[in-house]
Motif scaffolding. Structure first.
Motif, PDB file in Angstrom:
ATOM      1  N   GLY A  42     -10.710 -39.690 129.801  1.00  0.00           N
ATOM      2  CA  GLY A  42      -9.736 -40.078 130.805  1.00  0.00           C
ATOM      3  C   GLY A  42      -9.064 -38.854 131.415  1.00  0.00           C
ATOM      4  N   LEU A  86     -13.647 -33.266 136.896  1.00  0.00           N
ATOM      5  CA  LEU A  86     -13.184 -33.946 138.107  1.00  0.00           C
ATOM      6  C   LEU A  86     -11.695 -33.682 138.258  1.00  0.00           C
TER       7      LEU A  86
ATOM      8  N   TYR B  35      -6.827 -49.217 135.236  1.00  0.00           N
ATOM      9  CA  TYR B  35      -7.486 -48.634 136.399  1.00  0.00           C
ATOM     10  C   TYR B  35      -8.977 -48.950 136.347  1.00  0.00           C
ATOM     11  N   GLN B  37     -12.557 -47.207 137.703  1.00  0.00           N
ATOM     12  CA  GLN B  37     -13.183 -46.029 138.306  1.00  0.00           C
ATOM     13  C   GLN B  37     -14.616 -46.393 138.663  1.00  0.00           C
ATOM     14  N   LYS B  40     -18.419 -43.700 142.362  1.00  0.00           N
ATOM     15  CA  LYS B  40     -18.077 -42.498 143.119  1.00  0.00           C
ATOM     16  C   LYS B  40     -16.875 -41.775 142.525  1.00  0.00           C
ATOM     17  N   LYS B  41     -16.455 -42.224 141.348  1.00  0.00           N
ATOM     18  CA  LYS B  41     -15.370 -41.592 140.597  1.00  0.00           C
ATOM     19  C   LYS B  41     -13.991 -41.865 141.194  1.00  0.00           C
ATOM     20  N   PHE B  42     -13.924 -42.818 142.145  1.00  0.00           N
ATOM     21  CA  PHE B  42     -12.622 -43.135 142.694  1.00  0.00           C
ATOM     22  C   PHE B  42     -11.843 -43.997 141.714  1.00  0.00           C
ATOM     23  N   LEU B  43     -10.619 -43.580 141.422  1.00  0.00           N
ATOM     24  CA  LEU B  43      -9.785 -44.230 140.424  1.00  0.00           C
ATOM     25  C   LEU B  43      -8.741 -45.095 141.132  1.00  0.00           C
ATOM     26  N   ILE B  45      -5.815 -48.213 140.882  1.00  0.00           N
ATOM     27  CA  ILE B  45      -4.976 -48.988 139.975  1.00  0.00           C
ATOM     28  C   ILE B  45      -5.235 -50.484 140.171  1.00  0.00           C
ATOM     29  N   PHE B  90     -10.074 -47.803 132.752  1.00  0.00           N
ATOM     30  CA  PHE B  90      -9.159 -46.957 131.993  1.00  0.00           C
ATOM     31  C   PHE B  90      -7.820 -47.641 131.821  1.00  0.00           C
ATOM     32  N   PRO B 106      -9.616 -43.360 126.628  1.00  0.00           N
ATOM     33  CA  PRO B 106     -10.941 -42.762 126.824  1.00  0.00           C
ATOM     34  C   PRO B 106     -11.851 -43.548 127.755  1.00  0.00           C
ATOM     35  N   ARG B 109     -16.739 -48.380 129.350  1.00  0.00           N
ATOM     36  CA  ARG B 109     -17.850 -48.395 130.311  1.00  0.00           C
ATOM     37  C   ARG B 109     -18.491 -49.774 130.304  1.00  0.00           C
TER      38      ARG B 109
END
Lengths: 109, 113
Positions: A42, A86, B35, B37, B40-43, B45, B90, B106, B109
Motif C-alpha cells: 500500500g 509509484l 480504495y 486501485q 492503471k494504478k489509479f487509486l 476512494i 486497499f 497491504p 487482489r
C-alpha cells in the motif's frame, strides 16, 4: 479530467540520474501530500507540504509546494534502485481525499 | 505488529458470487477508508467511516456495502461480482478525516472470472 494530474505517467532512468515529477491541479489546496507505493504494497506517506512555496527535503528527495498552492513537484537526486515505485500526490479539498494519477518510476541499476 | 491489516490478500472468484474483504487497524484511528486501485494504478476512494458513521460515499455501485462493527474494523462486502470489479482494494485509516495522514493496508487482489 482528474483533480490531480501527474506527469510523467511513466519514467525509466539509470541509477545516478536526477528526475522531477509534477503534480498539477486547477484547485487550491490547504495542503498536499506525497506517497510512495512499492510493488505489492500500500502507499506510504513521504511528506506533507502546507505553505505556498514551501520546500521540504527528505534525504535525496526534495518536495516543493507551488506558490499558489495548486501544484507540487518532487525532485530526486542521484536516483537509486530503491527509489523504484509509484509516486502519488494527494490532497483533500474539503472532507474528501483524492489521489493523483500517479508516476511509475523505474530506476535501472 | 501490523498497523492496518486486510484479509484475504488474494481473492479469485466467479462472476455473480458474493464476497467480503476484512480490514482491521490497531492504531486507534477514528476514520477508515476503502480504495479501489485499477489496472492503471489509479487509486480512487470508495468509502470512509468515522466513528461508525459513513461520511463519504463515492458513486460506487450499491453492490458494494461497507460494514463497520466497531472503530477498529471496516469490512467491504460485494454482491453479484462482475468482471469489472477486478482490482486491488486497499483499506486505510487516519486519525481524523480530511488532510490527515492515511495508513494503508497491504491490499486485496481481487480477480473475477
Amino acid at each position: 479530467t482528474q483533480l490531480l494530474e501527474q506527469s510523467p505517467q511513466f519514467l525509466s532512468i539509470q541509477e545516478g540520474e536526477n528526475l522531477t515529477v509534477y503534480c498539477n491541479s486547477s484547485s487550491v489546496f490547504s495542503s498536499l501530500q506525497w506517497y510512495r507505493q512499492e510493488p505489492g504494497e500500500g502507499p506510504v506517506l513521504l511528506v506533507t507540504v502546507v505553505t505556498g512555496g514551501e520546500v521540504k527535503k527528505l534525504k535525496r528527495l526534495t518536495f516543493q509546494f507551488g506558490d499558489a498552492r495548486k501544484d507540487s513537484s518532487l525532485h530526486i537526486t542521484a536516483a537509486q534502485p530503491g527509489d523504484t515505485g509509484l509516486y502519488l500526490c494527494a490532497a483533500a479539498p474539503g472532507n474528501q481525499f483524492y489521489f493523483g494519477t500517479g508516476t511509475s518510476l523505474t530506476v535501472i541499476p | 505488529d501490523t498497523a492496518v491489516s486486510q484479509t484475504p490478500k488474494y481473492l479469485v472468484t466467479q462472476m455473480g458470487n458474493d464476497k467480503s474483504i476484512k480490514c482491521e487497524q490497531n492504531l486507534g484511528h477514528d476514520t477508515m477508508y476503502w480504495y479501489k486501485q485499477d489496472s492503471k494504478k489509479f487509486l480512487k476512494i470508495m468509502f470512509s467511516y468515522n466513528n461508525k458513521e459513513l461520511i463519504i460515499n463515492e458513486t460506487v455501485p450499491n453492490r458494494f456495502s461497507p460494514k463497520s462493527p466497531d472503530k477498529a474494523h471496516l469490512n467491504l462486502h460485494i454482491n453479484s461480482l462482475e468482471l469489472g470489479d477486478s482490482a486491488v482494494y486497499f483499506c486505510a485509516s487516519s486519525q481524523a478525516s480530511g488532510q490527515e495522514t492515511q495508513y494503508f493496508g497491504p491490499g486485496t487482489r481481487l480477480l473475477v472470472l
